[in-house]
Design a protein around this motif. Structure first.
Motif, short mmCIF file in Angstrom:
data_model
loop_
_atom_site.label_atom_id
_atom_site.label_comp_id
_atom_site.label_asym_id
_atom_site.label_seq_id
_atom_site.Cartn_x
_atom_site.Cartn_y
_atom_site.Cartn_z
N ALA A 12 -4.84 10.06 4.39
CA ALA A 12 -5.47 8.40 5.11
C ALA A 12 -4.14 7.90 5.87
O ALA A 12 -3.66 7.03 6.75
CB ALA A 12 -6.02 7.87 4.45
N ALA A 13 -2.61 7.41 5.11
CA ALA A 13 -1.64 6.83 5.18
C ALA A 13 -1.12 7.31 6.50
O ALA A 13 -0.53 6.98 7.66
CB ALA A 13 -0.54 6.47 4.62
N LEU A 14 -1.23 9.22 6.69
CA LEU A 14 -0.64 9.79 7.67
C LEU A 14 -0.84 9.16 9.08
O LEU A 14 -0.40 9.23 10.36
CB LEU A 14 -0.23 10.90 8.06
N LEU A 15 -2.40 9.35 9.38
CA LEU A 15 -3.21 9.17 10.07
C LEU A 15 -3.21 7.84 10.93
O LEU A 15 -3.23 7.22 11.62
CB LEU A 15 -4.01 9.21 9.80
N GLU A 16 -3.01 6.61 9.85
CA GLU A 16 -3.54 5.18 9.98
C GLU A 16 -2.46 4.24 9.94
O GLU A 16 -1.80 2.53 10.42
CB GLU A 16 -4.83 4.44 8.98
N MET A 17 -1.28 4.62 8.86
CA MET A 17 -0.62 3.39 8.53
C MET A 17 0.95 3.33 9.47
O MET A 17 0.97 4.14 10.07
CB MET A 17 0.39 3.41 7.11
N LYS A 18 0.94 2.65 10.08
CA LYS A 18 1.83 1.79 10.77
C LYS A 18 2.50 2.42 10.81
O LYS A 18 3.95 2.63 10.45
CB LYS A 18 2.11 0.33 11.21
N PRO A 19 3.75 3.42 12.23
CA PRO A 19 4.48 4.25 12.48
C PRO A 19 5.91 3.04 12.04
O PRO A 19 6.17 2.05 12.26
CB PRO A 19 4.72 4.72 14.01
N LEU A 72 -6.90 -8.46 1.11
CA LEU A 72 -7.32 -7.76 2.50
C LEU A 72 -8.80 -8.54 2.71
O LEU A 72 -8.08 -8.40 4.60
CB LEU A 72 -8.46 -6.50 1.32
N SER A 73 -8.92 -9.81 2.90
CA SER A 73 -9.56 -10.17 3.42
C SER A 73 -8.18 -11.87 4.32
O SER A 73 -8.46 -11.76 5.42
CB SER A 73 -10.13 -11.52 3.01
N SER A 74 -6.79 -11.90 4.40
CA SER A 74 -5.95 -12.28 4.39
C SER A 74 -5.83 -11.22 5.91
O SER A 74 -5.05 -11.81 7.23
CB SER A 74 -4.98 -12.56 3.61
N THR A 75 -6.19 -10.25 6.18
CA THR A 75 -5.71 -8.79 6.83
C THR A 75 -6.65 -9.14 8.50
O THR A 75 -6.02 -8.31 9.28
CB THR A 75 -4.80 -7.83 6.69
N THR A 76 -7.43 -9.20 7.84
CA THR A 76 -8.51 -9.41 8.68
C THR A 76 -8.92 -10.79 9.55
O THR A 76 -9.20 -11.81 9.55
CB THR A 76 -9.99 -8.83 8.45
N LEU A 120 -8.23 1.16 7.91
CA LEU A 120 -7.66 1.38 6.86
C LEU A 120 -5.99 1.07 6.34
O LEU A 120 -5.30 0.91 5.53
CB LEU A 120 -7.30 3.01 6.66
N ARG A 121 -5.71 0.61 7.96
CA ARG A 121 -4.38 0.06 8.56
C ARG A 121 -4.31 -1.70 7.42
O ARG A 121 -3.45 -1.85 7.44
CB ARG A 121 -4.72 -0.01 9.70
N ASP A 122 -5.51 -2.23 7.83
CA ASP A 122 -5.41 -3.67 7.20
C ASP A 122 -5.48 -3.05 5.84
O ASP A 122 -4.68 -3.55 5.04
CB ASP A 122 -6.65 -3.88 7.81
N PHE A 123 -5.60 -2.26 5.68
CA PHE A 123 -5.98 -2.36 4.07
C PHE A 123 -4.13 -1.50 3.41
O PHE A 123 -3.63 -2.12 2.35
CB PHE A 123 -6.57 -0.97 3.26
N PHE A 124 -3.99 -0.78 3.92
CA PHE A 124 -2.32 -0.52 3.96
C PHE A 124 -1.26 -1.67 4.90
O PHE A 124 -0.74 -1.90 3.80
CB PHE A 124 -1.90 0.50 5.26
N PRO A 143 1.81 -4.02 -1.45
CA PRO A 143 3.49 -4.94 -1.39
C PRO A 143 4.29 -4.17 -1.32
O PRO A 143 4.68 -2.25 -0.79
CB PRO A 143 3.80 -5.12 -2.74
N HIS A 144 5.11 -4.39 -0.44
CA HIS A 144 7.58 -3.61 0.03
C HIS A 144 8.03 -3.70 -1.65
O HIS A 144 8.87 -3.76 -1.52
CB HIS A 144 7.66 -4.25 0.58
N ILE A 145 7.13 -2.84 -2.72
CA ILE A 145 8.36 -3.06 -3.98
C ILE A 145 8.00 -1.82 -4.44
O ILE A 145 6.37 -0.94 -4.54
CB ILE A 145 7.71 -3.60 -4.74
N LEU A 146 8.83 -1.04 -4.77
CA LEU A 146 8.76 0.42 -5.25
C LEU A 146 8.00 1.34 -5.56
O LEU A 146 8.51 2.01 -3.74
CB LEU A 146 8.49 -0.46 -7.61
N ALA A 147 7.44 2.04 -6.27
CA ALA A 147 6.45 3.44 -5.02
C ALA A 147 5.97 2.62 -3.94
O ALA A 147 5.81 3.58 -3.29
CB ALA A 147 5.28 4.00 -6.55
N ALA A 148 5.12 1.29 -3.66
CA ALA A 148 4.58 1.09 -2.53
C ALA A 148 5.53 1.50 -1.74
O ALA A 148 4.94 1.81 -0.53
CB ALA A 148 4.01 -0.29 -2.74
N ARG A 149 6.94 0.68 -1.93
CA ARG A 149 7.77 0.64 -0.63
C ARG A 149 7.80 2.48 0.00
O ARG A 149 8.88 2.24 0.64
CB ARG A 149 9.17 0.84 -0.81
N GLU A 150 7.97 2.70 -1.42
CA GLU A 150 8.68 4.45 -1.38
C GLU A 150 7.59 5.32 -0.38
O GLU A 150 7.80 6.62 0.22
CB GLU A 150 8.93 5.29 -2.40
#
Length: 332
Positions: free
Chosen positions: A325-332, A40-44, A53-57, A61-68
């Protein structure tokens, strides 16, 4: 690295047929460091005091369930942006683990076009609205014959069904109307999904299996009224599912049998009436993946061109807040 006795002499392998092998760096692989998670520290930026929260998301990883998960969030965000229908199916557990305020917030933000409930969800939401608590200790009271015998729950919910049948409306609308009335005096109206949806004119449908819910044991239970009100809601739900074409979303939360069956029948009705119902996006959220949701929600309805189905596993009390939270904060 090898000695002669290892079978390698003069740079060749003895006694083995060799073939051309791919260069590792060029080989097609399923995982790349580009897809890895990040601290998390690398995104801030250092100039920023607090992470978001956007930093957190962004660290996922872009793998498996996280990607889905990302793909599903994007599908819901796109549906909202394009004013497509977003339907939520909820079992009783969603309400009784305290998630109603999050669903109500999403409702007010335009992420909810309609809600399908089991009878258990209706009961828990009613009790929360009326007195602020729900979910009795079955083991403690079953032996005394007291399980499911709360007078207010049995009386009022059956009155809702009778009133719905007389008025020609569904059980979901009747519940919202009665709970919103001063006569009932709901002390915790702000925590009720039924009340919030009724006031916002968001349709709620309630799907009963008579004999599965505690109001059916009450002396005031009227099977004809219960059946008529719930059947009206099934027809209303079919109309809502029809509006999912094209680009709509159905999210099944915690109903392992009833709502997946109802959804599949609604899909069949809609397609029988000539609506292709594609592309659509569906998802099942539960802490155990069962046959019916995987078959009737995730797989069968999404065979059309461009449709996708997802299965995400986790406890509702963790996964629902994360998804909201992801619906509100994750990048479209």
């Amino acid at each position: 690295f090898f000695q002669a006795e290892d079978g390698i002499r003069d740079g060749t392998v003895t006694g083995v047929q060799t073939c051309a092998l791919p260069i590792l760096a060029r080989r097609k692989s399923k995982v790349s460091v580009r897809d890895f998670a990040r601290p998390l520290s690398s995104t801030t930026p250092r100039t920023r005091r607090r992470t978001t929260l956007r930093d957190f998301f962004d660290t996922w990883p872009h793998i498996l369930a996280a990607r889905e998960f990302r793909a599903l969030v994007a599908a819901v965000q796109l549906a909202r942006a394009r004013r497509r229908t977003i339907l939520w199916g909820i079992g009783g557990h969603v309400i009784k683990v305290g998630l109603a305020p999050l669903l109500i917030d999403l409702l007010h933000r335009g992420f909810v076009s309609g809600i399908a409930m089991t009878g258990a969800a209706l009961i828990h939401d009613f009790e929360i609205a009326l007195v602020g608590n729900t979910s009795e200790d079955v083991d403690a009271v079953l032996g005394r014959g007291q399980f499911g015998m709360a007078e207010e729950t049995g009386l009022w919910l059956n009155e809702m069904a009778v009133g719905a049948a007389r008025s020609g409306i569904g059980l979901g609308e009747a519940a919202g109307r009665l709970l919103s009335h001063a006569r009932l005096g709901a002390r915790y109206a702000d925590r009720s999904v039924l009340i919030a949806a009724y006031r916002a004119r968001i349709p709620v449908t309630v799907h009963l299996a008579i004999g599965t819910d505690i109001p059916h044991m009450h002396r005031a239970a009227d099977g004809a009224a219960l059946g008529a009100a719930s059947h009206y809601d099934f027809r209303l739900f079919c109309a809502l599912v029809q509006r999912m074409h094209p680009g709509g979303v159905y999210l099944n939360w915690g109903s392992a049998v009833l709502l997946p069956e109802v959804f599949l029948k609604a899909v069949s009705v809609v397609r029988n009436l000539g609506t292709r119902l594609e592309p659509i996006t569906t998802a099942n959220f539960d802490f155990i993946q069962h046959y019916r949701p995987l078959t009737n929600v995730v797989r069968r309805p999404t065979t059309g061109r461009g449709s996708c189905g997802y299965a995400l596993t986790g406890h509702h009390e963790i996964l629902f807040p994360l998804f909201a939270a992801a619906l509100l904060e994750m990048k479209p």
